[in-house]
Write a protein that holds these residues in place. Structure first.
Motif, short mmCIF file in Angstrom:
data_model
loop_
_atom_site.label_atom_id
_atom_site.label_comp_id
_atom_site.label_asym_id
_atom_site.label_seq_id
_atom_site.Cartn_x
_atom_site.Cartn_y
_atom_site.Cartn_z
N GLY A 98 0.78 -1.24 0.00
CA GLY A 98 0.00 0.00 0.00
C GLY A 98 0.81 1.28 0.00
N THR A 99 2.12 1.19 -0.12
CA THR A 99 2.95 2.39 -0.11
C THR A 99 3.44 2.68 -1.53
OG1 THR A 99 3.72 1.70 2.06
CG2 THR A 99 4.97 3.44 0.98
N THR A 100 3.45 3.94 -1.90
CA THR A 100 3.94 4.29 -3.23
C THR A 100 5.46 4.21 -3.24
OG1 THR A 100 2.07 5.74 -3.50
CG2 THR A 100 3.89 6.02 -5.03
N THR A 130 -0.47 -3.61 -4.15
CA THR A 130 -1.79 -3.69 -3.53
C THR A 130 -2.10 -5.11 -3.05
OG1 THR A 130 -2.66 -4.06 -5.75
CG2 THR A 130 -2.79 -1.82 -4.89
N ARG A 131 -1.10 -6.00 -3.08
CA ARG A 131 -1.38 -7.39 -2.76
C ARG A 131 -0.13 -7.99 -2.12
NH1 ARG A 131 -1.67 -12.24 -5.46
NH2 ARG A 131 -3.70 -13.25 -5.59
N LEU A 132 -0.32 -8.67 -0.99
CA LEU A 132 0.81 -9.33 -0.35
C LEU A 132 1.29 -10.49 -1.21
CD1 LEU A 132 -0.54 -9.58 3.32
CD2 LEU A 132 1.22 -8.03 2.49
N VAL A 149 6.20 -8.42 -1.24
CA VAL A 149 5.35 -7.38 -0.67
C VAL A 149 4.89 -7.84 0.71
CG1 VAL A 149 3.24 -6.04 -0.96
CG2 VAL A 149 4.61 -6.67 -2.97
N MET A 150 5.21 -7.00 1.72
CA MET A 150 4.97 -7.39 3.11
C MET A 150 4.02 -6.41 3.79
SD MET A 150 9.02 -7.60 3.98
CE MET A 150 9.08 -8.90 5.20
N ARG A 151 3.43 -6.83 4.90
CA ARG A 151 2.66 -5.88 5.71
C ARG A 151 3.63 -4.81 6.21
NH1 ARG A 151 0.91 -10.59 7.31
NH2 ARG A 151 -1.17 -11.16 6.61
N PRO A 152 3.17 -3.54 6.29
CA PRO A 152 4.09 -2.47 6.70
C PRO A 152 4.85 -2.77 7.99
CG PRO A 152 2.06 -1.52 5.88
CD PRO A 152 1.87 -3.00 5.87
N ALA A 153 4.18 -3.38 8.96
CA ALA A 153 4.86 -3.69 10.22
C ALA A 153 5.97 -4.71 10.00
CB ALA A 153 3.86 -4.21 11.25
N ASP A 154 5.70 -5.71 9.16
CA ASP A 154 6.72 -6.72 8.86
C ASP A 154 7.88 -6.08 8.10
OD1 ASP A 154 5.03 -8.51 9.98
OD2 ASP A 154 4.24 -9.28 8.08
N TYR A 155 7.54 -5.13 7.24
CA TYR A 155 8.58 -4.45 6.48
C TYR A 155 9.51 -3.69 7.41
CZ TYR A 155 10.76 -1.02 3.38
OH TYR A 155 11.67 -0.23 2.73
#
Ligand code: HEC
Ligand SMILES: [Cu+2]
Length: 314
Positions: free
Chosen positions: A130-132, A170-172, A196-202
């Protein structure tokens, strides 16, 4: 999941659907015109086959309405497709502000990636959902091409020049990364994956393992180690332009031209200083060609950019 068979790659970025709709529309239109041409061919070749008892007189008929119609309609359709394609193209080519920056250096035969916080990767790119994301890319040798089918983005990566690419995952999941420009013997091995990871995991990933210092920190270190600061900050002996706030500024050149100090201008200033001399200065800066790597130049530019956000010290 990566190896399932798909007619199309999954849609994993905000650009994917825009590209797909255009592509589907083109396919539908092509199918329509194929049908319009080939169905009558089949029909006529059966109905008027040799020996069939049909009327074979050939009267001359003309219709201006028909002629105009099949000229004007395709014209309008192709102008429509052009406009649609152009709109999508400009949306995909204009990176939004405030994107997360990733620096990409391609070489035979690998992708080297550098996150702003300092983390480095080879042939793998970890990203928050979800991040540009905005990539600044260059090559150390030949032309490569950064291609992530699931994101529907593909951009040539050129030696001596910066190109950019942006997307918003837009997709894990894990997606293929390819080099899409034949670049020598092991071109087909120049592949990798985008995770592509969840922001917290990133965030957790960013702070795990060997983290390194931020790009700006490294740039500042190089700026001092390589002697840039000797001329640009504390020199009394050499008259050199101050570099605070230079990024993005309009720079007057000795030739009378005015150029924008973007990434490319700063890169050229370091490698071929004699090419564009700033007005009011002499051509005294040494060329750093061969003494500095592409990744290091990107770090110095990131540092110069960060100076732009501060007020000049003098
Ligand atoms: C020997 C002194 C000297 C050193 C060392 C030096 N520069 Fe320069 N630099 C200059 C001078 C003089 C100019 C102005 C003439 C020109 O444009 O080439 C300049 C111009 C520039 C410009 C263009 C600025 C503008 O306003 O247009 C940039 C960017 C730059 N230098 C960056 C660097 C970096 C980065 C380094 C270290 C890798 C470096 N310089 C090392 C003397 C130096
Ligand atoms: Cu390649």
């Amino acid at each position: 999941m990566m190896d399932d068979f798909h007619l199309f790659p999954v849609d994993a970025s905000s650009s994917a659907q825009q590209v797909d709709w255009l592509f589907y529309a083109l396919i539908l239109m092509s199918l329509f015109f194929i049908a319009a041409v080939f169905l009558p061919i089949f029909y006529f070749s059966i109905r008027y086959r040799r020996g069939a008892k049909v009327d074979r007189s050939n009267p001359q008929i003309g219709s201006n309405l028909l002629e105009t119609g099949w000229t004007v309609l395709p014209l309008l359709i192709s102008l429509g497709v052009f406009t649609w394609g152009a709109l999508v193209y400009f949306r995909l080519e204009t990176p939004p502000a405030n994107a997360l920056q990733v620096q990409v250096v391609a070489k035979q035969w690998m992708w080297k990636l550098q996150h702003a916080e300092g983390k480095r990767e080879i042939n793998e790119l970890h990203l928050p959902l979800g991040t540009t994301i905005s990539l600044t890319m260059t090559s150390e040798d030949v032309i490569h091409s950064f291609f992530v089918p699931a994101f529907r983005v593909k951009q040539d990566v050129l030696p001596g020049k910066y190109t950019t690419e942006w997307f918003r995952p837009t997709r894990l999941g894990e997606y293929h990364l390819f080099c899409a420009e034949y670049c020598g013997t092991n071109h087909s091995a120049m592949i990798g994956r985008v995770v592509v990871m969840r922001p917290a995991d990133y965030e957790e990933w960013l702070n795990s393992g060997e983290t390194g210092r931020s790009i700006v920190f490294e740039g500042h270190r190089l700026f001092q180690e390589r002697g840039c600061s000797g001329c640009h900050v504390d020199s009394r002996a050499i008259h050199a332009p101050p570099l605070e706030g230079v990024y993005g500024k309009q720079v007057p050149l000795a030739s009378g031209e005015i150029v924008t100090a973007d990434d490319q201008y700063l890169r050229d200033s370091i490698l071929v200083p004699g090419k564009q001399i700033s007005a009011g200065y002499e051509n005294l800066m040494p060329s750093y060609t061969g003494h500095i790597s592409e990744a290091e130049i990107m770090q110095i530019i990131a540092y110069l950019k960060s100076l732009g956000e501060q007020r000049p010290e003098r």
